[in-house]
Design a protein around this motif. Structure first.
Motif, PDB file in Angstrom:
ATOM      1  N   PHE A  37      29.580  57.428 -21.501  1.00  0.00           N
ATOM      2  CA  PHE A  37      29.257  57.277 -20.090  1.00  0.00           C
ATOM      3  C   PHE A  37      30.538  57.304 -19.273  1.00  0.00           C
ATOM      4  O   PHE A  37      31.524  56.672 -19.641  1.00  0.00           O
ATOM      5  CB  PHE A  37      28.533  55.954 -19.832  1.00  0.00           C
ATOM      6  N   ASP A  38      30.496  58.000 -18.156  1.00  0.00           N
ATOM      7  CA  ASP A  38      31.642  58.077 -17.248  1.00  0.00           C
ATOM      8  C   ASP A  38      31.094  58.021 -15.826  1.00  0.00           C
ATOM      9  O   ASP A  38      30.396  58.953 -15.384  1.00  0.00           O
ATOM     10  CB  ASP A  38      32.417  59.366 -17.479  1.00  0.00           C
ATOM     11  N   VAL A  39      31.369  56.931 -15.114  1.00  0.00           N
ATOM     12  CA  VAL A  39      30.811  56.711 -13.775  1.00  0.00           C
ATOM     13  C   VAL A  39      31.955  56.563 -12.784  1.00  0.00           C
ATOM     14  O   VAL A  39      32.845  55.722 -12.958  1.00  0.00           O
ATOM     15  CB  VAL A  39      29.910  55.456 -13.744  1.00  0.00           C
ATOM     16  N   ASN A  40      31.926  57.363 -11.734  1.00  0.00           N
ATOM     17  CA  ASN A  40      32.872  57.261 -10.631  1.00  0.00           C
ATOM     18  C   ASN A  40      32.060  56.898  -9.388  1.00  0.00           C
ATOM     19  O   ASN A  40      31.424  57.734  -8.776  1.00  0.00           O
ATOM     20  CB  ASN A  40      33.604  58.584 -10.437  1.00  0.00           C
ATOM     21  N   SER A  41      32.044  55.622  -9.041  1.00  0.00           N
ATOM     22  CA  SER A  41      31.166  55.092  -8.006  1.00  0.00           C
ATOM     23  C   SER A  41      31.883  54.917  -6.679  1.00  0.00           C
ATOM     24  O   SER A  41      33.103  54.691  -6.633  1.00  0.00           O
ATOM     25  CB  SER A  41      30.581  53.747  -8.457  1.00  0.00           C
ATOM     26  N   SER A  42      31.107  54.991  -5.589  1.00  0.00           N
ATOM     27  CA  SER A  42      31.651  54.689  -4.265  1.00  0.00           C
ATOM     28  C   SER A  42      32.019  53.216  -4.157  1.00  0.00           C
ATOM     29  O   SER A  42      32.791  52.823  -3.280  1.00  0.00           O
ATOM     30  CB  SER A  42      30.618  55.053  -3.191  1.00  0.00           C
ATOM     31  N   ILE A  43      31.453  52.393  -5.035  1.00  0.00           N
ATOM     32  CA  ILE A  43      31.856  50.991  -5.165  1.00  0.00           C
ATOM     33  C   ILE A  43      32.856  50.931  -6.311  1.00  0.00           C
ATOM     34  O   ILE A  43      32.476  51.036  -7.483  1.00  0.00           O
ATOM     35  CB  ILE A  43      30.637  50.089  -5.436  1.00  0.00           C
ATOM     36  N   ALA A  44      34.113  50.785  -6.006  1.00  0.00           N
ATOM     37  CA  ALA A  44      35.164  50.925  -7.023  1.00  0.00           C
ATOM     38  C   ALA A  44      34.943  50.008  -8.221  1.00  0.00           C
ATOM     39  O   ALA A  44      35.210  50.383  -9.372  1.00  0.00           O
ATOM     40  CB  ALA A  44      36.524  50.642  -6.387  1.00  0.00           C
ATOM     41  N   ALA A  45      34.442  48.805  -7.972  1.00  0.00           N
ATOM     42  CA  ALA A  45      34.243  47.849  -9.061  1.00  0.00           C
ATOM     43  C   ALA A  45      33.171  48.314 -10.047  1.00  0.00           C
ATOM     44  O   ALA A  45      33.091  47.787 -11.161  1.00  0.00           O
ATOM     45  CB  ALA A  45      33.863  46.484  -8.496  1.00  0.00           C
ATOM     46  N   ASN A  46      32.336  49.275  -9.653  1.00  0.00           N
ATOM     47  CA  ASN A  46      31.270  49.758 -10.534  1.00  0.00           C
ATOM     48  C   ASN A  46      31.639  51.054 -11.251  1.00  0.00           C
ATOM     49  O   ASN A  46      30.805  51.632 -11.950  1.00  0.00           O
ATOM     50  CB  ASN A  46      29.979  49.954  -9.747  1.00  0.00           C
ATOM     51  N   ALA A  67      23.285  55.395   6.060  1.00  0.00           N
ATOM     52  CA  ALA A  67      24.317  54.595   5.398  1.00  0.00           C
ATOM     53  C   ALA A  67      24.230  54.815   3.896  1.00  0.00           C
ATOM     54  O   ALA A  67      23.175  55.168   3.360  1.00  0.00           O
ATOM     55  CB  ALA A  67      24.153  53.110   5.726  1.00  0.00           C
ATOM     56  N   THR A  68      25.352  54.607   3.221  1.00  0.00           N
ATOM     57  CA  THR A  68      25.402  54.759   1.766  1.00  0.00           C
ATOM     58  C   THR A  68      25.415  53.384   1.112  1.00  0.00           C
ATOM     59  O   THR A  68      26.305  52.566   1.378  1.00  0.00           O
ATOM     60  CB  THR A  68      26.658  55.540   1.334  1.00  0.00           C
ATOM     61  N   THR A  69      24.419  53.134   0.273  1.00  0.00           N
ATOM     62  CA  THR A  69      24.388  51.901  -0.505  1.00  0.00           C
ATOM     63  C   THR A  69      25.261  52.047  -1.755  1.00  0.00           C
ATOM     64  O   THR A  69      26.087  51.185  -2.053  1.00  0.00           O
ATOM     65  CB  THR A  69      22.940  51.550  -0.917  1.00  0.00           C
ATOM     66  N   GLN A  70      25.055  53.130  -2.487  1.00  0.00           N
ATOM     67  CA  GLN A  70      25.886  53.431  -3.652  1.00  0.00           C
ATOM     68  C   GLN A  70      25.764  54.909  -3.972  1.00  0.00           C
ATOM     69  O   GLN A  70      24.669  55.456  -3.958  1.00  0.00           O
ATOM     70  CB  GLN A  70      25.461  52.603  -4.872  1.00  0.00           C
ATOM     71  N   GLU A  71      26.889  55.535  -4.243  1.00  0.00           N
ATOM     72  CA  GLU A  71      26.902  56.948  -4.607  1.00  0.00           C
ATOM     73  C   GLU A  71      27.853  57.120  -5.789  1.00  0.00           C
ATOM     74  O   GLU A  71      28.963  56.593  -5.772  1.00  0.00           O
ATOM     75  CB  GLU A  71      27.347  57.806  -3.424  1.00  0.00           C
ATOM     76  N   SER A  72      27.410  57.839  -6.803  1.00  0.00           N
ATOM     77  CA  SER A  72      28.218  57.974  -8.010  1.00  0.00           C
ATOM     78  C   SER A  72      28.268  59.417  -8.477  1.00  0.00           C
ATOM     79  O   SER A  72      27.298  60.172  -8.301  1.00  0.00           O
ATOM     80  CB  SER A  72      27.639  57.112  -9.143  1.00  0.00           C
ATOM     81  N   ARG A  73      29.371  59.761  -9.059  1.00  0.00           N
ATOM     82  CA  ARG A  73      29.490  61.004  -9.821  1.00  0.00           C
ATOM     83  C   ARG A  73      29.546  60.596 -11.289  1.00  0.00           C
ATOM     84  O   ARG A  73      30.445  59.845 -11.692  1.00  0.00           O
ATOM     85  CB  ARG A  73      30.726  61.792  -9.396  1.00  0.00           C
ATOM     86  N   THR A  74      28.585  61.079 -12.033  1.00  0.00           N
ATOM     87  CA  THR A  74      28.353  60.542 -13.374  1.00  0.00           C
ATOM     88  C   THR A  74      28.341  61.649 -14.416  1.00  0.00           C
ATOM     89  O   THR A  74      27.805  62.744 -14.171  1.00  0.00           O
ATOM     90  CB  THR A  74      26.998  59.793 -13.414  1.00  0.00           C
TER      91      THR A  74
END
Length: 700
Positions: A430-439, A391-398
């Motif tokens: 900083f530029d974060v594209n997270s699997s959690i949209a709010a983050n 399972a994915t807790t959080q994944e980001s492209r940063t």
């Protein structure tokens, strides 16, 4: 010392450093008169910490000759030549080490900046921990010197350097080739081939290393490492250039910390494990370029680098606390998680130095630019079972970009007073594209850091220092943009991108006793907040403001032409400055560090070393109700030379077979059959038992 003598000493020091780097340049070493020779620049080629060679009592350099005299259990232990630094481990040998300095548990590197051949080692917004510094790819035999600094007093030092910084240099050439083979207990094997040769007017150095180790663990570590270096350099009277390619890969089974209750009850052994599927794999590839040039006005430096790395790390520190029910009795199910990232780093450092006069005073001015860009695609936290991602807790492209500009001017006001004033400005995007949209999101931050050092003397072969400066450390990019927690999805406040530190130091360095270099430093460091990214949870936790203060006394003595003695003593006090019912103690902050060493060189065909290292007890939680024990370890080396080109070396680690901890934590975990809320307990990683390693080294 008048200005002319001071500048001569600086030139001699520069020539000595170039010599230790393997450069046969024609850089002039000006002659000093008998009255000018207050102390040698080099103490028998081992220390480069003479009076007139630094801007603070806690700044210095270590040569390759000394580095090669001491045994190291792990590559990162070369940093223990920096007085007061302690290197330990709480997991497998492929994972970055734990670092301690000046009342900091630096975790895997935060607040201690490390560079190798101009490349940064600290990795921001890292899957496991912000500032992660993995040095397992370092080949100690190729290290030409270590230049170290402590405190935020230096304009060229930026992120992660509040406690200190270390710049590790590599040889451009070897006097002779190295063919080495090592066999040791617990399945340790290592082979090294390194050589340099003349090629097209320059020097080509190559090295290949392979190693394997099971360790004393009941679940064999099966650590496998492969390393290679290719370095081409050109040097002449004006300067030098070098291009270096490196490749490294490793995989291992973890030997993570253990719950004390499980060992005391006999559930597992001291070198056992709770989750045998923990472990990891990593790789690092880099290409870097270094250029240095001198001219009549001063000098120019340029360093550029590209790094590509990956990590998959599987850990389980709480066992069954988050997942108390076994879904399948025949398989392992628990709290294991995977931290993974794929990273690209691009950067350059450039500086220009001018020597001259300012308002009739001898001066030196330096301007510098530093640029770094990290791309993570992706960096993430995942639930896993037996190293299988479920399972994915959080994944980001940063994306994270850093620009640093600095200026520094040195003025010789009188024959006995010199000042160094600097100003540094840093900008972060900083530029974060997270699997959690709010983050997901973008942010930027700026910080300006002034620096000032005053150097008095020398009088009676003794000089005095007063240092003050602002520094900072950055925070994980994911914490800067986060608005909800990664696991629970609860509201969370984003944290400040940059955290300021303020440091001051009063010190002296003396060579009044022939053959002895001694320095004393009284220091203090304040941090506005100790922001820590908790990779195990995927969240950033800001802690309180803190103050550290301490005393360091370092001594290097040539007792005889064949005997070197070292004694480094550090004391520190770390406390939170904001009142809180939890307590004022900073967990993991070591208050006392002692290192004693004796090195025998060239006693006929014999050589050897003895090192005693002590790190004192420390608070494990804020109210100091739980404390670790002290850890004392001894290393020893005995060697014999067969002619000029071959030698046999026996290294002994943990000589007195002490049962101690490399590191201790106090937190709640749950074993099978325990209550769902778990048990708060001490968790420790044992030091390895006494072990022997035998190395045959043949030059060619």
């Amino acid at each position: 010392m008048n200005t002319e003598i001071f500048l001569k000493r600086k030139q001699r020091l520069a020539a000595a450093l170039l010599s230790l780097s393997g450069l046969n340049t024609a850089l002039a070493e000006p002659e000093l008169t008998a009255t000018e020779q207050l102390a040698p620049v080099l103490l028998s080629g081992n220390y480069i910490n003479a009076v007139g060679s630094s801007d603070a009592a806690s700044q210095g350099s270590v040569s390759a000759k000394l580095l090669q005299s001491r045994p190291t259990l792990r590559p990162a232990e070369v940093l223990e030549f920096v007085p007061g630094v302690i290197i330990t481990q709480h997991s497998g040998d492929g994972k970055a080490n734990q670092y301690f300095l000046r009342g900091f548990n630096l975790d895997h590197g935060t607040d201690f900046a490390t560079y190798v051949a101009g490349m940064p080692v600290n990795m921001p917004t890292h899957a496991h921990g912000h500032g992660y510094s993995d040095l397992n790819w370092l080949i100690p035999e190729l290290v030409s010197r270590i230049d170290y600094k402590k405190g935020p007093y230096y304009a060229e030092e930026g992120d992660f350097s509040s406690a200190g910084a270390a710049h590790i240099g590599l040889f451009d050439r070897l006097d002779k080739g190295v063919l080495a083979a090592t066999l040791g207990q617990f399945g340790y094997r290592r082979g090294l081939l390194a050589k340099s040769l003349e090629l097209q007017g320059g020097r080509l150095l190559y090295a290949v290393e392979a190693a394997r180790n099971d360790g004393p663990w009941e679940n064999p570590e099966d650590f496998r490492r492969f390393n290679s270096v290719l370095r081409y350099s050109i040097a002449n009277e004006q300067g030098r250039s070098a291009i270096t390619a490196m490749a490294y890969s490793a995989d291992w089974n973890a030997s993570d910390q253990l719950p004390l209750r499980a060992v005391q009850s006999g559930l597992i052994g001291r070198f056992g494990t709770v989750d045998p599927s923990d472990g990891g794999r990593t790789a690092r590839y880099s290409l870097s370029f270094e250029h240095e040039r001198s001219d009549a006005e001063g000098g120019f430096k340029l360093n550029a680098y590209a790094i590509r790395s990956r990590l998959n790390l599987f850990s389980n520190f709480s066992y069954f606390l988050d997942k108390p029910v076994d879904l399948d009795p025949t398989a392992w199910h628990g709290d294991q998680f995977e931290q993974a990232e794929q990273r690209q780093v691009y950067g350059l450092n450039s500086s220009r130095h001018w020597n001259g006069e300012l308002a009739g005073l001898e001066s030196g001015t330096r301007l510098g630019l530093q640029l770094r860009h990290d791309r993570l695609a992706p960096v993430g936290l995942y639930a896993s079972v037996a190293r299988e991602r479920v399972a994915t807790t959080q994944e980001s492209r940063t994306r994270q970009t850093t620009l640093g500009l600095y200026a520094e001017t040195s003025l010789q006001w009188t024959p006995w007073l010199r000042s160094v004033a600097g100003l540094r400005a840093d900008h972060f995007d900083f530029d974060v594209n997270s699997s959690i949209a709010a983050n997901s999101g973008k942010n930027s931050a700026n910080i300006v850091s002034p620096k000032l050092s005053l150097v008095f003397g020398p009088w009676s072969k003794t000089e005095y220092f007063l240092n003050y400066g602002h520094g900072f450390h950055s925070n994980d990019a994911r914490g800067v943009t986060a608005t909800v927690t990664a696991k629970e999805g609860l509201p969370a406040a984003s944290v400040d991108a940059l955290v300021r530190s303020k440091g001051a130091e009063l010190g002296l360095r003396s060579e009044i006793i022939p053959g002895l270099q001694s320095s004393l430093a009284l220091w203090q460091l304040r941090l506005d907040s100790e922001l820590v990214f908790v990779g195990d949870a995927g969240d950033t936790e800001p802690s309180r403001a803190s103050r550290r203060q301490g005393l360091e006394w370092n001594n290097h003595y040539i007792a005889a032409s064949w005997l070197l003695l070292d004694a480094d003593i550090s004391w520190s006090r770390a406390r939170f400055t904001d009142a809180d019912p939890a307590g004022p103690y900073v967990p993991g902050a070591i208050s006392k560090v002692l290192s004693l060493g004796a090195t025998v060189t060239d006693l006929g065909p014999w050589f050897g070393h003895f090192q005693l290292r002590y790190m004192g007890p420390r608070a494990l939680i804020e109210d100091n109700s739980q404390r670790s024990n002290a850890t004392t370890l001894a290393y020893a080396r005995i060697g014999y030379k067969f002619g000029r080109d071959s030698r046999l070396t026996l290294d002994l680690f943990n000589l007195f077979n002490r049962q101690a901890s490399d590191i201790d934590y106090f937190y709640a975990s749950r074993l099978k059959g325990e209550a769902a809320e778990g048990v708060a307990d001490r968790h420790f990683h044992p030091v390895e038992p006494r072990s022997l390693r035998l190395t045959w080294n043949s030059g060619f």
